[in-house]
Structures are given as structure tokens and as C-alpha cells.
Enzyme design. Structure first.
Site, mmCIF file in Angstrom:
data_model
loop_
_atom_site.group_PDB
_atom_site.id
_atom_site.type_symbol
_atom_site.label_atom_id
_atom_site.label_comp_id
_atom_site.label_asym_id
_atom_site.label_seq_id
_atom_site.Cartn_x
_atom_site.Cartn_y
_atom_site.Cartn_z
ATOM 1 N N SER A 58 0.931 -0.937 -0.188
ATOM 2 C CA SER A 58 -0.139 -0.058 0.152
ATOM 3 C C SER A 58 0.811 1.280 0.091
ATOM 4 C CB SER A 58 -0.867 0.108 1.321
ATOM 5 O OG SER A 58 -1.405 1.155 1.246
ATOM 6 N N HIS A 91 -1.413 -1.391 -4.164
ATOM 7 C CA HIS A 91 -2.505 -0.952 -3.581
ATOM 8 C C HIS A 91 -2.487 0.522 -3.213
ATOM 9 C CE1 HIS A 91 -5.934 -2.106 -1.056
ATOM 10 N NE2 HIS A 91 -5.756 -1.021 -0.305
ATOM 11 N N ASP A 146 -4.708 3.746 -1.807
ATOM 12 C CA ASP A 146 -5.786 3.778 -0.852
ATOM 13 C C ASP A 146 -6.285 5.330 -1.034
ATOM 14 O OD1 ASP A 146 -5.990 1.670 0.927
ATOM 15 O OD2 ASP A 146 -3.797 2.062 1.407
ATOM 16 N N MET A 166 -9.081 8.015 -0.167
ATOM 17 C CA MET A 166 -9.969 8.428 1.080
ATOM 18 C C MET A 166 -10.556 9.814 0.754
ATOM 19 S SD MET A 166 -7.715 6.720 4.161
ATOM 20 C CE MET A 166 -6.845 5.358 4.210
ATOM 21 N N HIS A 180 -8.266 1.082 -3.813
ATOM 22 C CA HIS A 180 -9.347 0.739 -2.860
ATOM 23 C C HIS A 180 -9.721 2.150 -2.750
ATOM 24 C CE1 HIS A 180 -9.646 -0.651 1.599
ATOM 25 N NE2 HIS A 180 -10.660 -0.184 1.060
ATOM 26 N N MET A 218 -12.297 4.268 -0.573
ATOM 27 C CA MET A 218 -12.886 4.655 0.743
ATOM 28 C C MET A 218 -13.305 5.838 0.637
ATOM 29 S SD MET A 218 -10.008 2.931 3.027
ATOM 30 C CE MET A 218 -8.789 3.289 1.667
ATOM 31 N N MET A 277 -11.472 -5.929 5.251
ATOM 32 C CA MET A 277 -10.654 -5.068 6.195
ATOM 33 C C MET A 277 -10.219 -5.957 7.331
ATOM 34 S SD MET A 277 -10.015 -2.171 4.418
ATOM 35 C CE MET A 277 -9.299 -1.758 5.740
ATOM 36 N N PHE A 314 -6.570 4.525 8.252
ATOM 37 C CA PHE A 314 -5.121 4.798 8.508
ATOM 38 C C PHE A 314 -4.150 3.650 8.378
ATOM 39 C CE2 PHE A 314 -7.812 7.831 10.764
ATOM 40 C CZ PHE A 314 -7.212 9.088 10.400
ATOM 41 N N GLY A 315 -3.205 3.841 7.785
ATOM 42 C CA GLY A 315 -2.076 2.785 7.858
ATOM 43 C C GLY A 315 -1.485 2.715 9.159
ATOM 44 N N GLY A 316 -1.005 1.556 9.477
ATOM 45 C CA GLY A 316 0.085 1.302 10.541
ATOM 46 C C GLY A 316 -0.931 0.871 11.894
ATOM 47 N N ASP A 362 -6.684 -6.754 4.010
ATOM 48 C CA ASP A 362 -6.134 -5.349 4.118
ATOM 49 C C ASP A 362 -6.238 -4.849 5.481
ATOM 50 O OD1 ASP A 362 -5.288 -2.635 3.623
ATOM 51 O OD2 ASP A 362 -6.923 -2.238 2.350
ATOM 52 N N GLY A 363 -4.854 -4.480 5.971
ATOM 53 C CA GLY A 363 -5.098 -3.797 7.361
ATOM 54 C C GLY A 363 -4.266 -4.625 8.377
ATOM 55 N N GLY A 364 -2.986 -4.176 8.877
ATOM 56 C CA GLY A 364 -2.088 -4.483 9.737
ATOM 57 C C GLY A 364 -1.626 -5.826 9.388
ATOM 58 N N GLY A 415 1.183 -2.296 3.841
ATOM 59 C CA GLY A 415 1.813 -0.939 3.998
ATOM 60 C C GLY A 415 2.863 -0.949 4.907
ATOM 61 N N SER A 416 2.618 -0.761 6.077
ATOM 62 C CA SER A 416 3.791 -0.649 6.747
ATOM 63 C C SER A 416 4.839 -1.541 6.883
ATOM 64 C CB SER A 416 3.349 -0.359 8.486
ATOM 65 O OG SER A 416 2.258 -0.765 8.723
HETATM 66 C C1 DX5 Z 1 -6.462 1.416 5.683
HETATM 67 C C2 DX5 Z 1 -6.006 1.137 4.268
HETATM 68 C C3 DX5 Z 1 -4.817 0.079 4.098
HETATM 69 C C4 DX5 Z 1 -3.580 0.436 4.852
HETATM 70 C C5 DX5 Z 1 -2.729 -0.835 4.980
HETATM 71 O O1 DX5 Z 1 -7.640 2.118 5.373
HETATM 72 O O2 DX5 Z 1 -6.827 0.312 3.401
HETATM 73 O O3 DX5 Z 1 -4.533 -0.325 2.788
HETATM 74 O O4 DX5 Z 1 -2.843 1.561 4.100
HETATM 75 O O5 DX5 Z 1 -1.703 -0.363 5.642
HETATM 76 P P1 DX5 Z 1 -1.068 -1.155 6.874
HETATM 77 O O6 DX5 Z 1 -0.454 -2.390 6.172
HETATM 78 O O7 DX5 Z 1 0.166 -0.482 7.421
HETATM 79 O O8 DX5 Z 1 -1.996 -1.503 7.897
HETATM 80 ZN ZN ZN Z 2 -6.653 -0.297 1.563
#
Ligand code: DX5
Ligand code: ZN
Length: 219
Positions: A7, A30, A32, A34, A63, A65, A136, A142-144, A174-176, A196-197
Site C-alpha cells: 500500500s 495498492h 488507498d 480516502m 481501494h 474509501m 478489512m 489509516f495505515g499502521g 487489508d490492514g495490519g 503498507g507499514s
Molecule cells: C487502511 C488502508 C490500508 C492500509 C494498510 O484504511 O485501506 O490499505 O494502508 O496499511 P498497513 O498495512 O500499514 O495496515
Molecule cells: Zn486499502
């Protein structure tokens, strides 16, 4: 084999080309989007997707959002997205169906996304026409954030529905997602892992991508 989709939310937006290059070993990219309404955060939009498209041949997994995403499908398709995900919570079912039809008309792959509160069965009215379902494992925005292990049940339930009604459909999580849970996510039935992170926070992103593949891969 499982696909890895880094991401770019965790990239340096002033060095986006460099940071996309850093994950060229991945399968998908990916993106994102928003809008500050569907989620509290605002990230990037159509012009950035257009620019990314000019600089990479990677498969762009976008993606959305955003509230009422049907309004923007045409623009993101023209900008060069390869796949679009719309959230089931972002509009009435008839308008979600409109969004999916617009993707079909533009020759772009179609996906629906589920917030953690949404049950797996919500995909059923759309499932047979989909290329992917996105589950999700954090609240979008948010990432991380920390991976919600309770969402593995939803991943397993969506996997069972996909196997029954549309076995070719991809299942993205997706997420964490990272080395600590990639194996569990894959075992629950995911075929695409967003990270992402875990990728951009690593010293060597290519190595992190390889490690995630190995964690998630067969054997
Ligand atoms: C969160 C995003 C994810 C996010 C993933 O709303 O949709 O794609 O960037 O980042 P990590 O892997 O750091 O959770
Ligand atoms: Zn995403």
C-alpha cells in the site's frame, strides 16, 4: 501463490516514483483513496492515479474509501486503475450495483470491500459477478494500525462463499498484515495480502515482500 500488494499509503508522497520502484518485486500496487467522509482521513485522488499510471506498468489495485463511489468510477477507470474496490457501506445496494456495472463497462476488474462491522454474507448479492472481495482487518482510514484477529472468521466465511459461488474470485485482506499474521491470513483463505507499514517500514522492502510470500505461500 499468494499475491502481495504493497500500500503506497506508507510511501513518501514526495518520492512516490522512487517508492513505487522499491516495491517492483510485488504483484500489485495498492492505492488507498480516502475522501474525508466515508473515512476521517483524506489521501489521494484521480490525478495521482493518472500520474502513477504514467510511471509504472504494475497492476493498480485501487481501494475507494469514498462515499457514493458510483460517482467516480468512470474517472478512476480512465485514470488507469486495473481493479476498483467499492465499500458496501458507502451507498445503497442499487448504487453499488451501478458502480459495479460501470467498472464492467470500462473493462476494469470489480471488487467490493467490507468494513470489520459488515458480515461476510453481505457479498452474496454481488458475488457471482466479482473479481475480488476485500476484507478489512482494521477500521479503514489509516495505515499502521493493529491487525484485528477477530476478522479471520470473516475471511474464512467469505472464503467459503467464494468456493461455493465463484471460485475464481480473489480474496484480499487489508490492514495490519505483516510477518506475524500473514500465515494465518493465508490459511483463512486470502489470495492477496495488502501490506503498507510491513513493507515500507522494512529496511529492505523487496526482502519484506519475499518474506510475506514465503509466510503466506504453500508449504
Ligand atoms: C487502511 C488502508 C490500508 C492500509 C494498510 O484504511 O485501506 O490499505 O494502508 O496499511 P498497513 O498495512 O500499514 O495496515
Ligand atoms: Zn486499502
Amino acid at each position: 501463490m499468494v499475491k502481495i500488494a504493497p500500500s503506497i499509503l506508507s510511501a513518501d508522497f514526495c518520492n512516490l516514483e522512487r517508492d513505487i520502484g522499491r516495491v517492483s518485486a510485488a504483484d500489485w500496487l495498492h492505492v488507498d483513496v480516502m475522501d474525508g467522509m466515508f473515512v476521517p482521513n483524506i489521501t489521494i485522488g484521480v490525478p495521482v492515479v493518472e500520474s502513477i499510471r504514467r510511471h509504472t506498468d504494475m497492476f493498480l489495485d485501487v481501494h475507494l474509501m469514498v462515499d457514493k463511489p458510483a460517482r467516480y468510477i468512470g474517472q478512476f477507470c480512465k485514470a488507469g486503475a486495473d481493479l476498483l474496490s467499492v465499500h458496501l457501506e458507502a451507498d445503497h445496494p442499487a448504487r453499488i450495483a451501478d458502480a459495479l456495472r460501470a467498472m464492467e463497462a470500462n473493462g476494469v476488474k470489480k471488487a467490493v470491500a467490507l468494513r470489520p462491522i459488515t458480515s461476510a454474507r453481505a457479498v452474496l448479492p454481488y458475488l457471482e459477478g466479482l473479481d475480488m472481495v476485500l476484507v478489512m482487518t482494521v477500521e479503514p482510514g489509516f495505515g499502521g494500525q493493529r491487525f484485528m484477529a477477530s476478522q479471520l472468521d470473516t475471511v474464512r466465511e467469505v472464503r467459503a462463499l467464494i468456493d461455493r459461488y465463484n471460485p475464481a474470485c480473489e480474496l484480499e485482506v487489508d490492514g495490519g498484515v505483516g510477518p506475524a499474521n500473514a500465515k494465518a491470513v493465508m490459511e483463512a483463505g486470502a489470495t492477496v495480502l495488502v501490506a503498507g507499514s510491513a513493507v515500507y517500514g522494512a529496511e529492505d522492502p523487496s526482502r519484506a515482500i519475499e518474506d510475506l510470500r514465503k509466510e503466506g505461500g504453500p508449504g
